[in-house]
Design a protein around this motif. Sequence first.
Motif, short mmCIF file in Angstrom:
data_model
loop_
_atom_site.label_atom_id
_atom_site.label_comp_id
_atom_site.label_asym_id
_atom_site.label_seq_id
_atom_site.Cartn_x
_atom_site.Cartn_y
_atom_site.Cartn_z
N GLU A 27 -8.84 5.84 -3.66
CA GLU A 27 -7.62 5.07 -3.92
C GLU A 27 -6.79 5.70 -5.05
O GLU A 27 -5.57 5.56 -5.08
N ARG A 69 -6.48 9.37 -0.40
CA ARG A 69 -6.07 8.05 0.09
C ARG A 69 -5.33 8.19 1.41
O ARG A 69 -5.52 7.40 2.33
N HIS A 70 -4.48 9.21 1.51
CA HIS A 70 -3.76 9.47 2.75
C HIS A 70 -4.74 9.82 3.87
O HIS A 70 -4.52 9.45 5.04
N ALA A 72 -6.28 6.62 5.09
CA ALA A 72 -5.24 5.77 5.67
C ALA A 72 -4.84 6.25 7.05
O ALA A 72 -4.35 5.46 7.87
N GLU A 87 0.28 -4.72 -1.87
CA GLU A 87 0.48 -3.27 -2.00
C GLU A 87 0.34 -2.78 -3.44
O GLU A 87 -0.32 -1.78 -3.71
N CYS A 137 -5.39 -4.08 1.63
CA CYS A 137 -5.14 -2.90 2.47
C CYS A 137 -4.50 -3.30 3.79
O CYS A 137 -3.58 -2.63 4.28
N SER A 188 -1.03 -3.92 3.32
CA SER A 188 -0.32 -2.65 3.11
C SER A 188 -0.14 -1.87 4.40
O SER A 188 0.46 -0.78 4.38
N HIS A 216 -2.61 -0.53 6.11
CA HIS A 216 -3.69 0.46 6.24
C HIS A 216 -4.90 -0.23 6.87
O HIS A 216 -5.86 -0.60 6.20
N ASP A 217 -4.83 -0.40 8.17
CA ASP A 217 -5.79 -1.25 8.86
C ASP A 217 -7.18 -0.64 8.96
O ASP A 217 -8.18 -1.35 8.86
N THR A 244 -8.50 1.44 6.76
CA THR A 244 -9.06 1.33 5.42
C THR A 244 -9.54 -0.09 5.16
O THR A 244 -10.62 -0.31 4.59
N THR A 265 3.63 -4.65 3.46
CA THR A 265 4.01 -4.07 4.75
C THR A 265 4.10 -5.14 5.83
O THR A 265 4.93 -5.06 6.73
#
Length: 345
Positions: A11, A17-18, A21, A79, A122, A125, A127-128, A130, A312
């Motif tokens: 994180e 993190r990308h 994600a 987020e 998450c 945000s 980022h499902d 994650t 998000t």
Amino acid sequence: MRTLARLTSAEADPERRHLIAGAVFSLAALTLPDTLHAGPAIPARPAVPTARHPGQPEVDELDAMADVFAAAAALHGGEHTRPALAAYLHHVALPQLHAPTAIHDQLLSATARLTLLLGLMCADSGHDATAQYYHHTAARLAAEADDHTSLALALRIMARHAHDLGHHHPAVLHLAHAATEHARQAPPAIRAFTHAQLAVLQAHNHRRDALNTLTRAEQLHTRSDAPPGPFTTYPLAALHYQRAQTLATLGDSLAAARALNASLTARFPTERHATALTHAAYAELLHRIDRLDQAVAHWSAFTTLYPTLNSTRAKRRLHTMRQQLAPYRHRPDTRALLAQTAHLV
């Protein structure tokens, strides 16, 4: 613990993190804790063990911090709160799990609940995958602690997450059933929480079961007397929201609309994020039943709250609003709302 260390470490690193994600939410991973996958294969330094011997004060601190992070997310969305919670888990909660202590299981349970909260952030945000990793990890921590209540919460949240993504697979229903089973000895609020989500899922294929389960959730809710907290209480507004979801799936749009109105009435000012999303959901339902005047009013209320959110999920609702209002640009109220919110992103 190793999985959680990898995830929370990532994180703080935008590149890693990308990487996580970019993973995809997995229906195949919707299983119970004894078969849950270990999570993404990303390198990370393990959390440094603490030199202290944690005791009850440390457990109390973890629970208190859950209140703090949950309150922040309830106001503003998940987020911007997410990195702080990940750092707290990595640098404070995880090291305590390495220390010898008689209350190790309590520390595991408290860490599981914080991990669930991070998974919810998450999901908020967008980022499902994650979020799914965190939910699985929380379920495993709860199972390791032999904490059926926290495990019930984890399974229920996993089922809700999958449903929100449009999955109505039998595996999702199985998770919701398992949540109610693990909650058998839990306080009434937790049992109501699990039953309400089960009703939402049953509504897709089992009308009578859904209505019976919803009634049971309402009965359990009347017996709730737990102290306030993100994992101890089940707000009445949330129960009304799940009732609306159940009734809408069963085709009773008018009753669902009344339930959403009741949900809004029961919301507290501290629930700004949920209030905004409920206004949006209500507007979308009113649009479907050709009550555009009322729908525009609720979309207006949603967009008033929107600038205070970092979410998000809220951004997706804004996009849906613009799509659904586009054919009605000739109406003065619709044209005015679209113009007033054109700067929102």
